[in-house]
Design an enzyme around this catalytic site. Structure first.
Site, mmCIF file in Angstrom:
data_model
loop_
_atom_site.group_PDB
_atom_site.id
_atom_site.type_symbol
_atom_site.label_atom_id
_atom_site.label_comp_id
_atom_site.label_asym_id
_atom_site.label_seq_id
_atom_site.Cartn_x
_atom_site.Cartn_y
_atom_site.Cartn_z
ATOM 1 N N ASP A 1 32.580 10.624 25.689
ATOM 2 C CA ASP A 1 33.935 10.564 25.142
ATOM 3 C C ASP A 1 34.852 11.590 25.787
ATOM 4 O OD1 ASP A 1 32.867 12.878 24.164
ATOM 5 O OD2 ASP A 1 33.029 12.342 22.038
ATOM 6 N N SER B 1 27.618 20.776 18.719
ATOM 7 C CA SER B 1 27.280 19.358 18.590
ATOM 8 C C SER B 1 26.469 18.836 19.768
ATOM 9 C CB SER B 1 28.554 18.519 18.440
ATOM 10 O OG SER B 1 29.429 18.732 19.540
ATOM 11 N N HIS C 1 31.377 15.077 24.843
ATOM 12 C CA HIS C 1 29.946 15.035 24.558
ATOM 13 C C HIS C 1 29.191 14.285 25.659
ATOM 14 C CE1 HIS C 1 31.946 15.520 20.606
ATOM 15 N NE2 HIS C 1 30.985 16.419 20.439
#
Length: 250
Positions: A198, A24, A201
């Site tokens: 967070d 991600s 990330h």
């Protein structure tokens, strides 16, 4: 001269590529202010920057899908001039809390080596490959995210560090470049939480941090690439095809 006839007279452009392969943190890298978007901006009209990031993926899955993303013998027309391999944030998930994404560190190391071997077999030699370690984990922030998802804290920064060390070991064993993001973001005991949105990330500042360290490694691999097709002031006014249907290296 008809358009199709003109095009048929000219050689096709060899448009190089930079491959970003990861989870991600790579997938999100084309968002506004992302490190991948910054690379694409730097390299516009020199090569394409391909985002091949897959949110939630680990190296066990990555090595399975890689042959579907880049095929052997397909690099003549669009050679890969640089490739980043950026996994570990999911592999390092705790087995008891997140068994689906967890990959043991020894297997993670072996999987990364498999990825490098495959890239080499697909005409991406080791001197074009950059391994990136996972960033550090801010446990308090990520624990809040886990609670919102109805689960307990499923990663630990110390464990992520083990995977970062394994990633660096692969780079040393395979002769690739490496970017030790886990160590760099924690250097001199600095507060690395600002680099994370967070806890896991990258934040805008984290994207900038990564890009500023990655660009020198990329730049040395792409510094000889020419601008593709002429600058507009250099296009012949009377017969533009004389400029535009040449070898394209200007």
């Amino acid at each position: 001269m008809a358009l199709c006839e003109a095009a048929g007279c000219a050689p096709s452009l060899r448009w190089p590529r930079v491959l970003l392969f990861g989870d991600s943190i790579t997938q999100f890298s084309f968002q506004q202010g992302g490190w991948g978007a910054a690379l694409a901006d730097k390299l516009v009209r020199k090569c394409d920057v391909l985002n091949r990031g897959f949110s939630g993926y680990n190296t066990r899955w990555a090595k399975i899908i890689l042959p579907r993303l880049i095929r052997k013998g397909g690099g003549t027309e669009h050679p890969v001039v640089a490739a980043t391999v950026f996994f570990g944030a999911n592999d390092s998930a705790l087995k008891d809390e997140n068994p689906k994404q967890h990959v043991p560190v020894d297997e993670y190391l072996a999987n990364l080596k498999s990825v490098v071997r495959y890239l080499k077999s697909a005409e991406v030699p080791e001197d074009r490959i950059i391994l990136i370690t996972p960033p550090p984990l801010c446990e308090p922030a990520w624990e809040q995210e886990c609670r919102l998802q109805g689960c307990r804290l499923n990663r630990l920064n110390s464990v992520v560090g083990d995977y970062a060390s394994a990633c660096m070991q692969v780079a040393q064993d395979c002769g690739t470049d490496a970017l030790d993001l886990w160590t760099l973001m924690q250097q001199d005991g600095q507060d690395f939480s600002r680099y994370l949105s967070d806890g896991l990330h990258l934040s805008p500042e984290g994207n900038e941090f990564l890009f500023s360290r990655l660009w020198p490694l990329i730049e040395k691999k792409v510094s000889s690439l020419p601008l593709l097709l002429p600058y507009w002031r250099d296009v012949a006014e009377a017969k533009p095809e004389l400029s535009l249907l040449g070898d394209g290296d200007h």
